[in-house]
Design an enzyme around this catalytic site. Structure first.
Site, PDB file in Angstrom:
ATOM      1  N   GLY A  14       0.779  -1.243   0.000  1.00 16.56           N
ATOM      2  CA  GLY A  14       0.000   0.000   0.000  1.00 16.56           C
ATOM      3  C   GLY A  14       0.804   1.283   0.000  1.00 16.56           C
ATOM      4  O   GLY A  14       0.315   2.314   0.473  1.00 16.56           O
ATOM      5  N   ASN A  16       1.549   3.071  -2.645  1.00 15.18           N
ATOM      6  CA  ASN A  16       0.833   4.011  -3.520  1.00 15.18           C
ATOM      7  C   ASN A  16      -0.436   4.528  -2.853  1.00 15.18           C
ATOM      8  O   ASN A  16      -0.795   5.697  -3.018  1.00 15.18           O
ATOM      9  CB  ASN A  16       0.510   3.350  -4.864  1.00 15.18           C
ATOM     10  CG  ASN A  16       1.695   3.412  -5.806  1.00 15.18           C
ATOM     11  OD1 ASN A  16       2.058   4.480  -6.287  1.00 15.18           O
ATOM     12  ND2 ASN A  16       2.320   2.266  -6.028  1.00 15.18           N
ATOM     13  N   ARG A  67     -15.315 -15.382 -10.132  1.00 14.13           N
ATOM     14  CA  ARG A  67     -14.811 -14.005 -10.260  1.00 14.13           C
ATOM     15  C   ARG A  67     -15.977 -13.019 -10.270  1.00 14.13           C
ATOM     16  O   ARG A  67     -15.886 -11.912  -9.735  1.00 14.13           O
ATOM     17  CB  ARG A  67     -14.021 -13.850 -11.564  1.00 14.13           C
ATOM     18  CG  ARG A  67     -12.652 -14.458 -11.508  1.00 14.13           C
ATOM     19  CD  ARG A  67     -11.901 -14.194 -12.811  1.00 14.13           C
ATOM     20  NE  ARG A  67     -10.564 -14.755 -12.715  1.00 14.13           N
ATOM     21  CZ  ARG A  67      -9.519 -14.127 -12.177  1.00 14.13           C
ATOM     22  NH1 ARG A  67      -9.658 -12.908 -11.722  1.00 14.13           N
ATOM     23  NH2 ARG A  67      -8.351 -14.703 -12.112  1.00 14.13           N
ATOM     24  N   ARG A  93      -5.600  -8.589  -8.771  1.00 11.36           N
ATOM     25  CA  ARG A  93      -6.630  -9.475  -9.326  1.00 11.36           C
ATOM     26  C   ARG A  93      -7.116  -8.881 -10.641  1.00 11.36           C
ATOM     27  O   ARG A  93      -7.291  -7.662 -10.741  1.00 11.36           O
ATOM     28  CB  ARG A  93      -7.860  -9.579  -8.397  1.00 11.36           C
ATOM     29  CG  ARG A  93      -7.588 -10.121  -7.029  1.00 11.36           C
ATOM     30  CD  ARG A  93      -7.363 -11.596  -7.010  1.00 11.36           C
ATOM     31  NE  ARG A  93      -8.466 -12.391  -7.513  1.00 11.36           N
ATOM     32  CZ  ARG A  93      -8.365 -13.682  -7.789  1.00 11.36           C
ATOM     33  NH1 ARG A  93      -7.206 -14.300  -7.637  1.00 11.36           N
ATOM     34  NH2 ARG A  93      -9.402 -14.358  -8.229  1.00 11.36           N
ATOM     35  N   ASN A 109      -5.548   2.482 -12.821  1.00 15.25           N
ATOM     36  CA  ASN A 109      -4.575   1.511 -12.333  1.00 15.25           C
ATOM     37  C   ASN A 109      -3.183   2.110 -12.492  1.00 15.25           C
ATOM     38  O   ASN A 109      -2.948   2.913 -13.398  1.00 15.25           O
ATOM     39  CB  ASN A 109      -4.659   0.218 -13.156  1.00 15.25           C
ATOM     40  CG  ASN A 109      -3.653  -0.823 -12.702  1.00 15.25           C
ATOM     41  OD1 ASN A 109      -3.519  -1.088 -11.501  1.00 15.25           O
ATOM     42  ND2 ASN A 109      -2.924  -1.423 -13.636  1.00 15.25           N
ATOM     43  N   HIS A 111       0.874   0.964 -12.982  1.00 14.21           N
ATOM     44  CA  HIS A 111       1.723  -0.182 -13.333  1.00 14.21           C
ATOM     45  C   HIS A 111       3.168   0.309 -13.430  1.00 14.21           C
ATOM     46  O   HIS A 111       3.428   1.387 -13.977  1.00 14.21           O
ATOM     47  CB  HIS A 111       1.270  -0.791 -14.661  1.00 14.21           C
ATOM     48  CG  HIS A 111       2.073  -1.988 -15.037  1.00 14.21           C
ATOM     49  ND1 HIS A 111       1.955  -3.193 -14.374  1.00 14.21           N
ATOM     50  CD2 HIS A 111       3.040  -2.162 -15.975  1.00 14.21           C
ATOM     51  CE1 HIS A 111       2.805  -4.060 -14.900  1.00 14.21           C
ATOM     52  NE2 HIS A 111       3.471  -3.453 -15.867  1.00 14.21           N
ATOM     53  N   ASP A 147      -3.305  -4.507 -17.328  1.00 13.75           N
ATOM     54  CA  ASP A 147      -2.364  -3.394 -17.565  1.00 13.75           C
ATOM     55  C   ASP A 147      -2.545  -2.772 -18.948  1.00 13.75           C
ATOM     56  O   ASP A 147      -1.582  -2.400 -19.612  1.00 13.75           O
ATOM     57  CB  ASP A 147      -0.910  -3.866 -17.367  1.00 13.75           C
ATOM     58  CG  ASP A 147      -0.687  -4.425 -15.968  1.00 13.75           C
ATOM     59  OD1 ASP A 147      -1.266  -3.883 -15.013  1.00 13.75           O
ATOM     60  OD2 ASP A 147       0.042  -5.421 -15.831  1.00 13.75           O
ATOM     61  N   GLU A 174       9.411   5.254  -6.374  1.00 14.32           N
ATOM     62  CA  GLU A 174       9.420   6.661  -5.953  1.00 14.32           C
ATOM     63  C   GLU A 174       8.691   7.528  -6.992  1.00 14.32           C
ATOM     64  O   GLU A 174       7.919   8.426  -6.646  1.00 14.32           O
ATOM     65  CB  GLU A 174      10.865   7.133  -5.763  1.00 14.32           C
ATOM     66  CG  GLU A 174      10.939   8.430  -4.995  1.00 14.32           C
ATOM     67  CD  GLU A 174      12.333   9.026  -4.988  1.00 14.32           C
ATOM     68  OE1 GLU A 174      13.315   8.275  -5.152  1.00 14.32           O
ATOM     69  OE2 GLU A 174      12.422  10.252  -4.828  1.00 14.32           O
ATOM     70  N   ALA A 175       8.920   7.223  -8.263  1.00 15.92           N
ATOM     71  CA  ALA A 175       8.215   7.955  -9.326  1.00 15.92           C
ATOM     72  C   ALA A 175       6.712   7.695  -9.253  1.00 15.92           C
ATOM     73  O   ALA A 175       5.895   8.607  -9.451  1.00 15.92           O
ATOM     74  CB  ALA A 175       8.766   7.552 -10.689  1.00 15.92           C
TER      75      ALA A 175
END
Ligand code: GAR
Length: 216
Positions: A14, A16, A67, A93, A109, A111, A147, A174-175
């Protein structure tokens, strides 16, 4: 200013999520996190949300036969909290097409690569193995494929001599912590919109790519 009500989906540490929590503390930030859901019980990220007094839920995918049933439970929780925008932050997921459609263009999202390159897992190992000289991270709107989806913002970092997958991952992470708050602000404030699977600048109404934010 009305802030957009944001739900965050996590599976793990977590960091982000923490970057988004920190951004939402700013008075002029156009979003607030109203719910954090983890599919993994005891995910460390849940503690970050609790420390910020944000409601949390664990919805364990293993408790559901399909799902679709799992995604329906996510939907019910998100709708029950009047979530307007959804952010995947290390949520590992794949969503069903129905869920993706219901949240279409309201669902982000992050990535750790410069998409569309290096989708999926073990990103940094594959970047290193390919001999790439730059890598980075991407925030994009979610589509059914993993993605994949319209790109909101990207940040680039160098791959340095002597890097390992771990040192590169740390630089990219970090970015990410700068990029995700920047991208969510663009979406939550209405500064961008999706047209023809490209993210456009609302003022210029043109299909132009956005520049990545300056990194600290
Ligand atoms: C981040 O690097 C994020 O980009 C990645 O998982 C990590 C989660 O870290 N997401 C993906 O790979 C999605 N395909 P965090 O839990 O500390 O935010």
């Amino acid at each position: 200013m009305t802030r957009k009500r944001v739900g965050v989906l996590i599976s793990g540490r977590g960091s982000n999520l923490q970057a988004l929590i920190n951004a939402c503390k700013k008075r002029d930030y156009p979003a607030e996190i109203v719910l954090v859901i983890s599919n993994v019980p005891q995910a460390p990220g849940l503690l970050r949300a609790e420390a910020a007094l944000i409601p949390t839920l664990t919805i364990n995918h293993k408790d559901f036969p399909t799902r679709e049933a799992f995604d329906a439970a996510l939907d019910a929780a998100l709708n029950g909290t009047q979530v307007e925008l959804l952010c995947n932050a290390g949520f590992l997921r794949l969503h069903t097409p129905g869920f993706v459609e219901r949240w279409r263009d309201r669902h982000l999202n992050i990535h750790p690569s410069l998409l569309p390159a290096f989708r999926g897992l073990h990103t940094h190992e594959r970047v290193m193995a390919a001999g790439c000289k730059i890598s980075g991270c991407t925030v994009h709107f979610v589509r059914p494929e993993m993605d994949e989806g319209p790109i909101v913002a990207q940040a680039a970092v160098p791959v340095l001599a002597g890097d390992t997958a771990e040192t590169l991952a740390a630089r990219v992470l970090e970015a990410e912590h700068h990029l995700y708050p920047h991208a969510l602000a663009l979406v939550a404030s209405g500064a961008v919109f999706v047209k023809g699977e490209r993210v456009c600048d609302s003022n210029k109404q043109a299909q132009i790519p956005l520049f990545s934010p300056p990194l600290a």
